[in-house]
Design a protein around this motif. Structure first.
Motif, PDB file in Angstrom:
ATOM      1  N   LEU A 157      79.328  11.114  38.540  1.00 19.05           N
ATOM      2  CA  LEU A 157      78.375  10.635  37.545  1.00 19.05           C
ATOM      3  C   LEU A 157      78.199   9.125  37.700  1.00 19.05           C
ATOM      4  O   LEU A 157      79.036   8.456  38.312  1.00 19.05           O
ATOM      5  CB  LEU A 157      78.869  10.970  36.140  1.00 19.05           C
ATOM      6  CG  LEU A 157      78.931  12.463  35.789  1.00 19.05           C
ATOM      7  CD1 LEU A 157      79.480  12.647  34.380  1.00 19.05           C
ATOM      8  CD2 LEU A 157      77.568  13.117  35.908  1.00 19.05           C
ATOM      9  N   PRO A 158      77.135   8.561  37.151  1.00 15.85           N
ATOM     10  CA  PRO A 158      76.949   7.106  37.224  1.00 15.85           C
ATOM     11  C   PRO A 158      78.063   6.376  36.467  1.00 15.85           C
ATOM     12  O   PRO A 158      78.748   6.962  35.626  1.00 15.85           O
ATOM     13  CB  PRO A 158      75.593   6.882  36.542  1.00 15.85           C
ATOM     14  CG  PRO A 158      74.946   8.216  36.481  1.00 15.85           C
ATOM     15  CD  PRO A 158      76.033   9.231  36.446  1.00 15.85           C
ATOM     16  N   PRO A 210      88.596  11.378  48.078  1.00 12.86           N
ATOM     17  CA  PRO A 210      89.167  10.726  46.899  1.00 12.86           C
ATOM     18  C   PRO A 210      88.211  10.784  45.709  1.00 12.86           C
ATOM     19  O   PRO A 210      86.999  10.952  45.869  1.00 12.86           O
ATOM     20  CB  PRO A 210      89.386   9.286  47.363  1.00 12.86           C
ATOM     21  CG  PRO A 210      88.340   9.079  48.416  1.00 12.86           C
ATOM     22  CD  PRO A 210      88.211  10.398  49.121  1.00 12.86           C
ATOM     23  N   SER A 211      88.770  10.620  44.536  1.00 16.72           N
ATOM     24  CA  SER A 211      87.965  10.593  43.314  1.00 16.72           C
ATOM     25  C   SER A 211      87.816   9.159  42.832  1.00 16.72           C
ATOM     26  O   SER A 211      88.484   8.243  43.318  1.00 16.72           O
ATOM     27  CB  SER A 211      88.628  11.438  42.223  1.00 16.72           C
ATOM     28  OG  SER A 211      89.881  10.878  41.867  1.00 16.72           O
ATOM     29  N   THR A 212      86.928   8.975  41.860  1.00 20.63           N
ATOM     30  CA  THR A 212      86.750   7.681  41.209  1.00 20.63           C
ATOM     31  C   THR A 212      86.876   7.892  39.702  1.00 20.63           C
ATOM     32  O   THR A 212      87.092   9.014  39.229  1.00 20.63           O
ATOM     33  CB  THR A 212      85.365   7.082  41.526  1.00 20.63           C
ATOM     34  OG1 THR A 212      84.361   7.838  40.830  1.00 20.63           O
ATOM     35  CG2 THR A 212      85.075   7.116  43.026  1.00 20.63           C
ATOM     36  N   GLN A 213      86.686   6.835  38.950  1.00 22.83           N
ATOM     37  CA  GLN A 213      86.721   6.938  37.491  1.00 22.83           C
ATOM     38  C   GLN A 213      85.543   7.743  36.948  1.00 22.83           C
ATOM     39  O   GLN A 213      85.555   8.159  35.793  1.00 22.83           O
ATOM     40  CB  GLN A 213      86.707   5.537  36.867  1.00 22.83           C
ATOM     41  CG  GLN A 213      88.024   4.797  36.974  1.00 22.83           C
ATOM     42  CD  GLN A 213      89.096   5.429  36.115  1.00 22.83           C
ATOM     43  OE1 GLN A 213      89.875   6.266  36.574  1.00 22.83           O
ATOM     44  NE2 GLN A 213      89.147   5.041  34.853  1.00 22.83           N
ATOM     45  N   SER A 214      84.525   7.962  37.784  1.00 26.68           N
ATOM     46  CA  SER A 214      83.332   8.691  37.339  1.00 26.68           C
ATOM     47  C   SER A 214      83.269  10.111  37.886  1.00 26.68           C
ATOM     48  O   SER A 214      82.254  10.789  37.740  1.00 26.68           O
ATOM     49  CB  SER A 214      82.069   7.929  37.762  1.00 26.68           C
ATOM     50  OG  SER A 214      82.027   6.650  37.165  1.00 26.68           O
ATOM     51  N   THR A 215      84.351  10.583  38.515  1.00 28.03           N
ATOM     52  CA  THR A 215      84.366  11.925  39.097  1.00 28.03           C
ATOM     53  C   THR A 215      84.743  12.971  38.055  1.00 28.03           C
ATOM     54  O   THR A 215      85.651  12.767  37.254  1.00 28.03           O
ATOM     55  CB  THR A 215      85.376  12.009  40.260  1.00 28.03           C
ATOM     56  OG1 THR A 215      85.023  11.053  41.260  1.00 28.03           O
ATOM     57  CG2 THR A 215      85.380  13.398  40.884  1.00 28.03           C
ATOM     58  N   ILE A 216      84.026  14.087  38.088  1.00 23.86           N
ATOM     59  CA  ILE A 216      84.436  15.259  37.317  1.00 23.86           C
ATOM     60  C   ILE A 216      84.536  16.442  38.269  1.00 23.86           C
ATOM     61  O   ILE A 216      83.844  16.498  39.293  1.00 23.86           O
ATOM     62  CB  ILE A 216      83.469  15.588  36.157  1.00 23.86           C
ATOM     63  CG1 ILE A 216      82.076  15.946  36.685  1.00 23.86           C
ATOM     64  CG2 ILE A 216      83.397  14.443  35.172  1.00 23.86           C
ATOM     65  CD1 ILE A 216      81.130  16.457  35.601  1.00 23.86           C
TER      66      ILE A 216
END
Length: 229
Positions: A157-158, A210-216
């Motif tokens: 997500l943004p 890898p994921s980020t803080q905006s990954t679901i």
């Protein structure tokens, strides 16, 4: 696709706030219940409440002490209820196309009455945002076609402030679950920033990125019961 949404924050001040089930029994859906109006047609599913724990506060932000007990009429019955005095309640929510205009929202809150309790509308804040996110029907179809018996995808997500991010996740979850329930399937959504390190590492390894803080992470299961990480 770009989804347009309206975000609202209201702060209500009750001279006397009772433990009314209309507010406190189903706290996650309190705003939906308040915004129901026989005079305004609306799609209540499109309203997503960000505030999931309604915590009254006093003028300095602390939890107020119980001021006393008094008789209170609820659903035609006289009951005794504890109450708080001069209590503030702040609610944040998003509207993803209920049919209510910003003026409608403001007009409903300006009635300044919840059930039999009066309040003062101390703050009414509105923001209109456009959020880039996957088209829900196409996303669900991709999940459904891959499920054997389950499938997992990650969605980025943004970058949004936490309250806007939570409402975007809630919007996707509600819409996807509506489609899944029609086919007796299960949708589970996991927010990367909320996972334990070992849970996040397992999902990153499974999807090889890898994921980020905006990954679901979105999981669809054809079998009955809740899916597990």
């Amino acid at each position: 696709m770009v989804v347009e949404a309206d975000f609202y924050r209201v702060r209500l001040r009750f001279k006397r706030l009772y433990a009314d089930p209309m507010i406190f029994e189903d706290q996650k859906n309190a705003v939906r219940q308040f915004l129901k109006s026989p005079h305004l047609a609306s799609n209540q599913v499109a309203i997503y409440q960000i505030t999931d724990d309604i915590s009254p506060s006093d003028n300095v932000g602390k939890s107020p002490d119980i001021a006393g007990t008094a008789r209170y009429i609820h659903r035609g019955r006289v009951v005794r209820s504890e109450y708080l005095e001069n209590a503030n309640v702040t609610l944040e929510y998003a509207d993803f196309g209920s049919g209510l205009s910003p003026d409608d929202h403001q007009r409903l809150w300006k009635r300044q009455k919840w059930g039999r309790m009066n309040f003062d509308l101390e703050e009414f804040h509105h923001e209109h945002l456009k959020i880039e996110m996957p088209a829900v029907p196409e996303l669900y179809e991709m999940l459904r076609s891959r499920a054997d018996p389950t499938t997992l995808v990650d969605v980025e997500l943004p970058e949004l402030s936490d309250n806007f991010f939570r409402s975007a996740v809630g919007y996707l979850e509600i819409r996807l679950k509506q489609l899944a329930e029609l086919e007796h399937q299960m949708i589970d959504i996991y927010v990367a920033r909320d996972l334990l390190p070992e849970e996040k590492a397992a999902l990153e390894k499974r999807l090889t990125r890898p994921s980020t803080q905006s990954t679901i992470y979105i999981m669809l299961s054809k079998s009955e019961g809740t899916a597990h990480l």
